[in-house]
Motif scaffolding. Structure first.
Motif, PDB file in Angstrom:
ATOM      1  N   VAL A 155     -26.517 -38.532 -59.352  1.00  0.00           N
ATOM      2  CA  VAL A 155     -26.529 -39.958 -59.187  1.00  0.00           C
ATOM      3  C   VAL A 155     -27.070 -40.978 -59.325  1.00  0.00           C
ATOM      4  CG1 VAL A 155     -24.872 -41.290 -57.782  1.00  0.00           C
ATOM      5  CG2 VAL A 155     -24.100 -38.905 -57.760  1.00  0.00           C
ATOM      6  N   LEU A 156     -28.062 -40.835 -59.295  1.00  0.00           N
ATOM      7  CA  LEU A 156     -29.804 -41.908 -58.908  1.00  0.00           C
ATOM      8  C   LEU A 156     -29.724 -41.818 -60.187  1.00  0.00           C
ATOM      9  CD1 LEU A 156     -31.198 -41.050 -55.576  1.00  0.00           C
ATOM     10  CD2 LEU A 156     -29.169 -42.723 -55.900  1.00  0.00           C
ATOM     11  N   GLU A 157     -30.125 -40.392 -61.079  1.00  0.00           N
ATOM     12  CA  GLU A 157     -30.322 -40.226 -61.891  1.00  0.00           C
ATOM     13  C   GLU A 157     -29.457 -41.055 -63.141  1.00  0.00           C
ATOM     14  OE1 GLU A 157     -31.663 -36.205 -63.072  1.00  0.00           O
ATOM     15  OE2 GLU A 157     -32.474 -36.767 -61.689  1.00  0.00           O
ATOM     16  N   ALA A 158     -28.445 -40.277 -63.100  1.00  0.00           N
ATOM     17  CA  ALA A 158     -27.353 -41.335 -64.031  1.00  0.00           C
ATOM     18  C   ALA A 158     -27.120 -43.062 -64.357  1.00  0.00           C
ATOM     19  CB  ALA A 158     -25.844 -40.606 -63.685  1.00  0.00           C
ATOM     20  N   LEU A 159     -26.860 -43.124 -62.097  1.00  0.00           N
ATOM     21  CA  LEU A 159     -27.100 -44.826 -62.488  1.00  0.00           C
ATOM     22  C   LEU A 159     -28.885 -45.516 -62.743  1.00  0.00           C
ATOM     23  CD1 LEU A 159     -26.052 -44.958 -58.640  1.00  0.00           C
ATOM     24  CD2 LEU A 159     -25.267 -46.007 -60.870  1.00  0.00           C
ATOM     25  N   ARG A 160     -29.358 -44.916 -62.724  1.00  0.00           N
ATOM     26  CA  ARG A 160     -30.590 -45.058 -63.511  1.00  0.00           C
ATOM     27  C   ARG A 160     -30.982 -45.465 -64.934  1.00  0.00           C
ATOM     28  NH1 ARG A 160     -34.038 -42.650 -58.287  1.00  0.00           N
ATOM     29  NH2 ARG A 160     -34.664 -44.147 -57.591  1.00  0.00           N
ATOM     30  N   ALA A 161     -30.751 -44.871 -65.383  1.00  0.00           N
ATOM     31  CA  ALA A 161     -30.113 -44.016 -66.539  1.00  0.00           C
ATOM     32  C   ALA A 161     -29.118 -45.160 -67.133  1.00  0.00           C
ATOM     33  CB  ALA A 161     -29.682 -42.893 -67.519  1.00  0.00           C
ATOM     34  N   THR A 162     -28.289 -46.096 -66.733  1.00  0.00           N
ATOM     35  CA  THR A 162     -27.372 -46.680 -67.517  1.00  0.00           C
ATOM     36  C   THR A 162     -28.136 -48.149 -66.705  1.00  0.00           C
ATOM     37  OG1 THR A 162     -25.910 -46.865 -65.091  1.00  0.00           O
ATOM     38  CG2 THR A 162     -25.790 -45.923 -67.168  1.00  0.00           C
ATOM     39  N   GLY A 163     -29.117 -48.610 -66.347  1.00  0.00           N
ATOM     40  CA  GLY A 163     -29.752 -49.808 -65.907  1.00  0.00           C
ATOM     41  C   GLY A 163     -29.924 -50.461 -64.860  1.00  0.00           C
ATOM     42  N   VAL A 164     -28.925 -49.334 -64.158  1.00  0.00           N
ATOM     43  CA  VAL A 164     -28.614 -49.894 -62.591  1.00  0.00           C
ATOM     44  C   VAL A 164     -29.777 -48.713 -61.498  1.00  0.00           C
ATOM     45  CG1 VAL A 164     -26.751 -49.793 -60.131  1.00  0.00           C
ATOM     46  CG2 VAL A 164     -26.530 -49.808 -62.895  1.00  0.00           C
ATOM     47  N   GLU A 165     -30.046 -49.976 -60.790  1.00  0.00           N
ATOM     48  CA  GLU A 165     -31.254 -49.839 -59.655  1.00  0.00           C
ATOM     49  C   GLU A 165     -30.894 -48.816 -58.292  1.00  0.00           C
ATOM     50  OE1 GLU A 165     -34.302 -47.916 -58.143  1.00  0.00           O
ATOM     51  OE2 GLU A 165     -34.123 -48.502 -60.304  1.00  0.00           O
ATOM     52  N   PRO A 166     -30.064 -48.187 -58.023  1.00  0.00           N
ATOM     53  CA  PRO A 166     -30.055 -47.979 -56.850  1.00  0.00           C
ATOM     54  C   PRO A 166     -30.238 -48.155 -55.758  1.00  0.00           C
ATOM     55  CG  PRO A 166     -30.338 -45.993 -57.735  1.00  0.00           C
ATOM     56  CD  PRO A 166     -30.491 -46.796 -58.501  1.00  0.00           C
ATOM     57  N   PHE A 167     -29.577 -48.385 -54.570  1.00  0.00           N
ATOM     58  CA  PHE A 167     -30.489 -48.229 -53.492  1.00  0.00           C
ATOM     59  C   PHE A 167     -29.414 -47.890 -51.992  1.00  0.00           C
ATOM     60  CE2 PHE A 167     -28.162 -52.548 -53.441  1.00  0.00           C
ATOM     61  CZ  PHE A 167     -27.773 -52.800 -53.248  1.00  0.00           C
ATOM     62  N   LEU A 168     -29.850 -47.746 -51.213  1.00  0.00           N
ATOM     63  CA  LEU A 168     -29.077 -47.164 -49.842  1.00  0.00           C
ATOM     64  C   LEU A 168     -29.076 -47.901 -48.915  1.00  0.00           C
ATOM     65  CD1 LEU A 168     -31.050 -43.876 -48.954  1.00  0.00           C
ATOM     66  CD2 LEU A 168     -29.078 -43.445 -49.479  1.00  0.00           C
ATOM     67  N   ALA A 169     -27.233 -47.868 -47.877  1.00  0.00           N
ATOM     68  CA  ALA A 169     -27.868 -49.337 -47.789  1.00  0.00           C
ATOM     69  C   ALA A 169     -26.369 -48.510 -46.502  1.00  0.00           C
ATOM     70  CB  ALA A 169     -26.470 -50.233 -48.135  1.00  0.00           C
ATOM     71  N   TYR A 170     -26.010 -49.629 -45.603  1.00  0.00           N
ATOM     72  CA  TYR A 170     -24.930 -49.561 -44.513  1.00  0.00           C
ATOM     73  C   TYR A 170     -25.405 -47.505 -44.103  1.00  0.00           C
ATOM     74  CZ  TYR A 170     -24.050 -53.520 -46.164  1.00  0.00           C
ATOM     75  OH  TYR A 170     -23.546 -55.132 -46.956  1.00  0.00           O
ATOM     76  N   GLY A 171     -23.883 -47.561 -43.820  1.00  0.00           N
ATOM     77  CA  GLY A 171     -23.406 -45.962 -43.516  1.00  0.00           C
ATOM     78  C   GLY A 171     -24.148 -44.796 -44.017  1.00  0.00           C
ATOM     79  N   THR A 172     -24.661 -44.677 -45.337  1.00  0.00           N
ATOM     80  CA  THR A 172     -25.132 -44.429 -45.909  1.00  0.00           C
ATOM     81  C   THR A 172     -26.679 -44.274 -45.602  1.00  0.00           C
ATOM     82  OG1 THR A 172     -24.063 -44.506 -48.332  1.00  0.00           O
ATOM     83  CG2 THR A 172     -26.099 -43.453 -48.742  1.00  0.00           C
ATOM     84  N   LEU A 173     -26.976 -45.546 -45.655  1.00  0.00           N
ATOM     85  CA  LEU A 173     -28.370 -45.241 -44.753  1.00  0.00           C
ATOM     86  C   LEU A 173     -28.856 -44.511 -43.267  1.00  0.00           C
ATOM     87  CD1 LEU A 173     -31.498 -46.546 -45.559  1.00  0.00           C
ATOM     88  CD2 LEU A 173     -30.717 -48.610 -44.631  1.00  0.00           C
ATOM     89  N   LEU A 174     -27.932 -45.090 -42.496  1.00  0.00           N
ATOM     90  CA  LEU A 174     -26.896 -44.565 -41.585  1.00  0.00           C
ATOM     91  C   LEU A 174     -27.072 -42.950 -41.011  1.00  0.00           C
ATOM     92  CD1 LEU A 174     -27.646 -44.952 -38.446  1.00  0.00           C
ATOM     93  CD2 LEU A 174     -24.793 -45.294 -38.372  1.00  0.00           C
ATOM     94  N   GLY A 175     -26.996 -42.252 -42.216  1.00  0.00           N
ATOM     95  CA  GLY A 175     -26.425 -40.673 -42.359  1.00  0.00           C
ATOM     96  C   GLY A 175     -27.697 -40.027 -42.378  1.00  0.00           C
ATOM     97  N   ALA A 176     -28.578 -41.095 -43.882  1.00  0.00           N
ATOM     98  CA  ALA A 176     -29.662 -40.277 -44.201  1.00  0.00           C
ATOM     99  C   ALA A 176     -31.156 -40.702 -42.893  1.00  0.00           C
ATOM    100  CB  ALA A 176     -30.342 -40.995 -45.207  1.00  0.00           C
ATOM    101  N   VAL A 177     -30.690 -41.349 -41.723  1.00  0.00           N
ATOM    102  CA  VAL A 177     -32.059 -41.236 -40.886  1.00  0.00           C
ATOM    103  C   VAL A 177     -31.877 -40.832 -40.135  1.00  0.00           C
ATOM    104  CG1 VAL A 177     -32.818 -43.515 -39.238  1.00  0.00           C
ATOM    105  CG2 VAL A 177     -32.049 -43.684 -41.588  1.00  0.00           C
ATOM    106  N   ARG A 178     -30.279 -40.649 -39.401  1.00  0.00           N
ATOM    107  CA  ARG A 178     -30.041 -39.310 -38.130  1.00  0.00           C
ATOM    108  C   ARG A 178     -30.536 -38.222 -38.874  1.00  0.00           C
ATOM    109  NH1 ARG A 178     -24.515 -42.070 -36.299  1.00  0.00           N
ATOM    110  NH2 ARG A 178     -25.522 -43.126 -34.814  1.00  0.00           N
TER     111      ARG A 178
END
Length: 161
Positions: A138-161
């Motif tokens: 998903v990150l690669e697909a977003l970058r291919a369209t020129g969008v720089e993704p970032f983690l936030a909110y619950g996604t970030l919390l889940g990654a940290v846990r």
């Protein structure tokens, strides 16, 4: 410095506490996080209509059916892991160790919608690898369209846990 939380009682019907700040508190049963609640947002004043330090939170409905047996209950600050309560307790009529798991034996926890869902702690390394591979795609697909993704909110919390 006075702690922002004091636990008065943990029982079959819920948790009574004194809280001076709105902070997330992890609830662990035998070292497995099963639920996180906020000291003001998710509790009710136990001292009447005014907001005060005496608070009460009921166990989430889906978790209640698992609360029969013995467990070492820990309540800790979600960010700092400061422990406010840790004690061996008995719930209901059961005498076995409490396990919050599905029929396949996967550990479950209460999500932000109040549902019991598989936790990352209960997933196999193969499951985690597949999830990381999908996330990278998903990150690669977003970058291919020129969008720089970032983690936030619950996604970030889940990654940290």
């Amino acid at each position: 410095m006075r702690p922002y939380l004091r636990v008065r009682k943990v029982a079959d019907d819920g948790i009574d506490l004194l809280a001076w700040k709105n902070r997330p508190v992890d609830v662990l049963l035998d070292d497995r996080r099963v639920w996180t609640f906020w000291t003001f947002r998710d509790t009710e004043s136990a001292a009447g209509p005014s907001v005060g330090p005496v608070r009460r939170v009921a166990w989430p409905r889906p978790l209640r059916r698992h609360l029969s047996g013995l467990s070492r209950v820990t309540l800790r600050d979600s960010a700092t892991e400061t422990v406010f309560f840790e004690r061996e307790l008995a719930f209901g009529d059961g005498r076995e160790r409490i396990r919050v798991r599905n029929k396949s034996g996967v550990d479950l926890g209460v999500d932000k919608s109040g549902r019991l869902v598989p936790t990352f702690a209960g997933r196999s390394e193969r499951d985690i690898d597949a999830l990381l591979d999908a996330t990278e795609a998903v990150l690669e697909a977003l970058r291919a369209t020129g969008v720089e993704p970032f983690l936030a909110y619950g996604t970030l919390l889940g990654a940290v846990r």
